[in-house]
Design a protein around this motif. Structure first.
Motif, PDB file in Angstrom:
ATOM      1  N   ALA A 106       0.808  -1.225   0.000  1.00  0.00           N
ATOM      2  CA  ALA A 106       0.000   0.000   0.000  1.00  0.00           C
ATOM      3  C   ALA A 106       0.842   1.276   0.000  1.00  0.00           C
ATOM      4  O   ALA A 106       0.293   2.376   0.085  1.00  0.00           O
ATOM      5  CB  ALA A 106      -0.921   0.000   1.221  1.00  0.00           C
ATOM      6  N   ASP A 107       2.147   1.142  -0.115  1.00  0.00           N
ATOM      7  CA  ASP A 107       3.046   2.292   0.025  1.00  0.00           C
ATOM      8  C   ASP A 107       3.143   3.093  -1.273  1.00  0.00           C
ATOM      9  O   ASP A 107       4.124   3.005  -2.019  1.00  0.00           O
ATOM     10  CB  ASP A 107       4.431   1.802   0.457  1.00  0.00           C
ATOM     11  N   THR A 108       2.117   3.882  -1.541  1.00  0.00           N
ATOM     12  CA  THR A 108       2.071   4.737  -2.730  1.00  0.00           C
ATOM     13  C   THR A 108       1.806   6.179  -2.296  1.00  0.00           C
ATOM     14  O   THR A 108       1.419   6.424  -1.148  1.00  0.00           O
ATOM     15  CB  THR A 108       0.943   4.293  -3.680  1.00  0.00           C
ATOM     16  N   LEU A 132      -4.453  20.698   1.576  1.00  0.00           N
ATOM     17  CA  LEU A 132      -4.454  19.315   1.111  1.00  0.00           C
ATOM     18  C   LEU A 132      -3.006  18.920   0.841  1.00  0.00           C
ATOM     19  O   LEU A 132      -2.340  19.521   0.000  1.00  0.00           O
ATOM     20  CB  LEU A 132      -5.285  19.170  -0.164  1.00  0.00           C
ATOM     21  N   ASP A 133      -2.522  17.932   1.568  1.00  0.00           N
ATOM     22  CA  ASP A 133      -1.136  17.494   1.420  1.00  0.00           C
ATOM     23  C   ASP A 133      -1.049  16.222   0.582  1.00  0.00           C
ATOM     24  O   ASP A 133      -1.910  15.344   0.674  1.00  0.00           O
ATOM     25  CB  ASP A 133      -0.509  17.223   2.787  1.00  0.00           C
ATOM     26  N   LEU A 134      -0.008  16.144  -0.214  1.00  0.00           N
ATOM     27  CA  LEU A 134       0.330  14.918  -0.936  1.00  0.00           C
ATOM     28  C   LEU A 134       1.637  14.403  -0.348  1.00  0.00           C
ATOM     29  O   LEU A 134       2.632  15.131  -0.302  1.00  0.00           O
ATOM     30  CB  LEU A 134       0.499  15.187  -2.430  1.00  0.00           C
ATOM     31  N   ARG A 135       1.617  13.150   0.102  1.00  0.00           N
ATOM     32  CA  ARG A 135       2.808  12.557   0.714  1.00  0.00           C
ATOM     33  C   ARG A 135       3.262  11.356  -0.106  1.00  0.00           C
ATOM     34  O   ARG A 135       2.467  10.463  -0.409  1.00  0.00           O
ATOM     35  CB  ARG A 135       2.514  12.120   2.156  1.00  0.00           C
ATOM     36  N   ASN A 136       4.533  11.337  -0.447  1.00  0.00           N
ATOM     37  CA  ASN A 136       5.071  10.205  -1.192  1.00  0.00           C
ATOM     38  C   ASN A 136       5.283   9.018  -0.257  1.00  0.00           C
ATOM     39  O   ASN A 136       5.413   9.171   0.961  1.00  0.00           O
ATOM     40  CB  ASN A 136       6.397  10.594  -1.852  1.00  0.00           C
ATOM     41  N   GLY A 137       5.329   7.827  -0.827  1.00  0.00           N
ATOM     42  CA  GLY A 137       5.566   6.633  -0.033  1.00  0.00           C
ATOM     43  C   GLY A 137       7.010   6.526   0.427  1.00  0.00           C
ATOM     44  O   GLY A 137       7.891   7.267  -0.021  1.00  0.00           O
ATOM     45  N   VAL A 138       7.249   5.578   1.313  1.00  0.00           N
ATOM     46  CA  VAL A 138       8.594   5.355   1.847  1.00  0.00           C
ATOM     47  C   VAL A 138       9.462   4.618   0.833  1.00  0.00           C
ATOM     48  O   VAL A 138      10.651   4.903   0.673  1.00  0.00           O
ATOM     49  CB  VAL A 138       8.513   4.550   3.162  1.00  0.00           C
ATOM     50  N   THR A 139       8.859   3.674   0.115  1.00  0.00           N
ATOM     51  CA  THR A 139       9.619   2.812  -0.804  1.00  0.00           C
ATOM     52  C   THR A 139       9.267   3.045  -2.266  1.00  0.00           C
ATOM     53  O   THR A 139       9.776   2.352  -3.141  1.00  0.00           O
ATOM     54  CB  THR A 139       9.333   1.329  -0.478  1.00  0.00           C
ATOM     55  N   LYS A 169       9.492  17.511  -7.359  1.00  0.00           N
ATOM     56  CA  LYS A 169       9.986  16.134  -7.334  1.00  0.00           C
ATOM     57  C   LYS A 169      10.033  15.688  -5.875  1.00  0.00           C
ATOM     58  O   LYS A 169      10.820  16.214  -5.086  1.00  0.00           O
ATOM     59  CB  LYS A 169      11.367  16.041  -7.984  1.00  0.00           C
ATOM     60  N   LEU A 170       9.180  14.747  -5.536  1.00  0.00           N
ATOM     61  CA  LEU A 170       9.069  14.300  -4.153  1.00  0.00           C
ATOM     62  C   LEU A 170       9.927  13.062  -3.914  1.00  0.00           C
ATOM     63  O   LEU A 170       9.733  12.023  -4.550  1.00  0.00           O
ATOM     64  CB  LEU A 170       7.612  13.979  -3.815  1.00  0.00           C
ATOM     65  N   ALA A 171      10.859  13.189  -2.994  1.00  0.00           N
ATOM     66  CA  ALA A 171      11.662  12.037  -2.588  1.00  0.00           C
ATOM     67  C   ALA A 171      10.836  11.174  -1.636  1.00  0.00           C
ATOM     68  O   ALA A 171       9.673  11.479  -1.337  1.00  0.00           O
ATOM     69  CB  ALA A 171      12.940  12.525  -1.911  1.00  0.00           C
ATOM     70  N   ALA A 172      11.423  10.106  -1.140  1.00  0.00           N
ATOM     71  CA  ALA A 172      10.719   9.215  -0.218  1.00  0.00           C
ATOM     72  C   ALA A 172      10.192   9.990   0.988  1.00  0.00           C
ATOM     73  O   ALA A 172      10.920  10.780   1.600  1.00  0.00           O
ATOM     74  CB  ALA A 172      11.654   8.108   0.246  1.00  0.00           C
ATOM     75  N   SER A 173       8.919   9.807   1.298  1.00  0.00           N
ATOM     76  CA  SER A 173       8.233  10.402   2.451  1.00  0.00           C
ATOM     77  C   SER A 173       8.066  11.919   2.367  1.00  0.00           C
ATOM     78  O   SER A 173       7.555  12.532   3.308  1.00  0.00           O
ATOM     79  CB  SER A 173       8.951  10.053   3.762  1.00  0.00           C
ATOM     80  N   THR A 197      -1.895  15.082 -10.963  1.00  0.00           N
ATOM     81  CA  THR A 197      -1.342  14.153 -11.945  1.00  0.00           C
ATOM     82  C   THR A 197       0.159  14.045 -11.727  1.00  0.00           C
ATOM     83  O   THR A 197       0.837  15.065 -11.533  1.00  0.00           O
ATOM     84  CB  THR A 197      -1.633  14.639 -13.372  1.00  0.00           C
ATOM     85  N   MET A 198       0.686  12.825 -11.755  1.00  0.00           N
ATOM     86  CA  MET A 198       2.107  12.621 -11.431  1.00  0.00           C
ATOM     87  C   MET A 198       2.662  11.408 -12.160  1.00  0.00           C
ATOM     88  O   MET A 198       1.923  10.638 -12.777  1.00  0.00           O
ATOM     89  CB  MET A 198       2.265  12.465  -9.918  1.00  0.00           C
ATOM     90  N   HIS A 199       3.975  11.229 -12.081  1.00  0.00           N
ATOM     91  CA  HIS A 199       4.607  10.026 -12.620  1.00  0.00           C
ATOM     92  C   HIS A 199       5.760   9.612 -11.716  1.00  0.00           C
ATOM     93  O   HIS A 199       6.325  10.423 -10.981  1.00  0.00           O
ATOM     94  CB  HIS A 199       5.083  10.236 -14.062  1.00  0.00           C
ATOM     95  N   GLN A 200       6.096   8.338 -11.792  1.00  0.00           N
ATOM     96  CA  GLN A 200       7.133   7.762 -10.935  1.00  0.00           C
ATOM     97  C   GLN A 200       8.459   7.710 -11.672  1.00  0.00           C
ATOM     98  O   GLN A 200       8.551   7.180 -12.787  1.00  0.00           O
ATOM     99  CB  GLN A 200       6.721   6.353 -10.503  1.00  0.00           C
ATOM    100  N   GLY A 201       9.510   8.259 -11.054  1.00  0.00           N
ATOM    101  CA  GLY A 201      10.844   8.198 -11.632  1.00  0.00           C
ATOM    102  C   GLY A 201      10.891   8.712 -13.059  1.00  0.00           C
ATOM    103  O   GLY A 201      10.388   9.794 -13.365  1.00  0.00           O
ATOM    104  N   SER A 202      11.477   7.915 -13.955  1.00  0.00           N
ATOM    105  CA  SER A 202      11.590   8.304 -15.361  1.00  0.00           C
ATOM    106  C   SER A 202      10.468   7.726 -16.215  1.00  0.00           C
ATOM    107  O   SER A 202      10.483   7.851 -17.442  1.00  0.00           O
ATOM    108  CB  SER A 202      12.944   7.833 -15.920  1.00  0.00           C
TER     109      SER A 202
END
Length: 269
Positions: A106-108, A132-139, A169-173, A197-202
Motif C-alpha cells: 500500500a506504500d504509494t 491538502l497534502d500529498l505525501r510520497n511513499g517510503v519505498t 519532485k518528491l523524494a521518499a516520504s 497528476t504525477m509520474h514515478q521516476g523516469s
C-alpha cells in the motif's frame, strides 16, 4: 500462526513498508524459513500485486499505482493465506511480518484527505482556505507532480490559493501542499474535483490522485436595516408610512391634531 489468516488484520502506524519490501522480494532469506518460493514467485513485482488487489476490491481496473490502504492489502493477504494453495505455506509468518508486507503493497503517494467540504458564511464571501497534502511513499521512489487542477461543474467556485506540488519532485516520504477556498454568489451547492497528476521516476506513465470538493453558503446575509424588504414588518421606507409602524404613526397624529383643535376652540371662547 494459521489462526491469524482467519481474521481481518488491523494496520498500524508502526508498520514498516521498508521491512515489508525486503520480505516481499526475498521472503526465504529474510525469515530463515523454507518456502517453495518468495512472494515474487507468484507476483512478478509489487505493482502486479497492488493491481490485483485494486481490481478484486472493486477498483474497476488493474492499476499498479492505486492508492489502496494497508488494511485492504492486509485483508487480501489474509484471504489468500486461507484460499490460495500456493499461499498457505506463508501462514507461518508472524502477524507483524504480514502487516509489514501489507504496508509495502500500500506504500504509494497519498493525499491527506479524499474529500473536502466548505461552508461559506455568506454569499460572495470566501471561506477559510483548507490545506491538502500529498505525501510520497517510503519505498515508492521519486515522484514528479505534473499538475494540480480543479475541474467539474462547480470548478469556478473553488480557488486554488497556493500550490507547492506542481513540478515538484518528491523524494521518499516527502510532502507538498495545495490550498483551496470556496465562494459562491448564491446558496446553491457546488461540487468539483481536484486532480493531482504525477509520474514515478523516469516513467512516462502518469497516474492521478483525486479529491472530491463540495461547498455551499451556510448562512444568507439579510438585507440592510431600513431597506425595502416589503411586507408589513416596517421595511417599507416610502413617504406613505407603510406597514404597522406607519399606521400607528398616522393614528397618533390624528389624535394629536384633534386635541390641539379642542384646546384652540376653548381658548377663543
Amino acid at each position: 500462526m494459521a489462526a491469524l489468516a482467519t481474521t481481518a488484520f488491523a494496520a498500524h502506524a508502526t508498520d514498516n513498508p521498508a521491512t515489508g519490501k525486503l520480505l516481499f522480494e526475498d521472503t526465504m532469506n529474510q525469515t530463515g524459513l523454507s518456502f517453495t518460493g518468495n512472494c515474487t514467485s507468484c507476483h512478478t513485482n509489487v505493482q502486479n500485486r497492488r493491481a490485483e488487489i485494486h481490481f478484486k476490491t472493486g477498483g474497476g481496473s488493474r492499476d499498479p499505482f492505486a492508492a489502496i490502504d494497508a488494511e485492504t492489502a492486509l485483508n487480501r493477504i489474509g484471504y489468500a493465506l486461507n484460499n490460495v494453495s500456493a499461499m498457505k505455506q506463508f501462514q507461518v509468518l508472524e502477524a507483524d511480518q504480514l502487516t509489514d508486507l501489507a504496508a509495502f503493497i500500500a506504500d504509494t503517494p497519498k493525499t491527506s484527505d479524499t474529500a473536502l467540504s466548505f461552508s461559506a458564511s455568506a454569499v460572495n464571501t470566501p471561506t477559510v482556505s483548507q490545506n491538502l497534502d500529498l505525501r510520497n511513499g517510503v519505498t515508492f521512489g521519486q515522484v514528479t507532480v505534473d499538475s494540480v487542477a480543479i475541474g467539474g461543474t462547480g470548478a469556478a467556485r473553488f480557488t486554488l490559493k497556493s500550490d507547492t506540488c506542481t513540478a515538484q519532485k518528491l523524494a521518499a516520504s516527502a510532502t507538498c501542499r495545495a490550498t483551496i477556498s470556496f465562494s459562491a454568489a448564491d446558496t446553491a451547492g457546488y461540487s468539483a474535483t481536484l486532480t493531482m497528476t504525477m509520474h514515478q521516476g523516469s516513467s512516462t506513465t502518469k497516474f492521478t490522485r483525486t479529491v472530491a470538493l463540495d461547498g455551499a453558503v451556510g448562512v444568507v446575509t439579510p438585507p440592510p436595516s431600513g431597506g425595502n424588504g416589503g411586507g408589513t414588518s416596517g421595511g417599507n421606507n416610502s413617504d406613505e408610512g407603510g406597514g404597522a409602524l406607519g399606521v400607528a404613526w398616522l393614528g397618533g397624529l390624528a389624535i394629536a391634531t384633534a386635541l390641539l383643535r379642542r384646546r384652540q376652540g376653548r381658548a377663543t371662547r
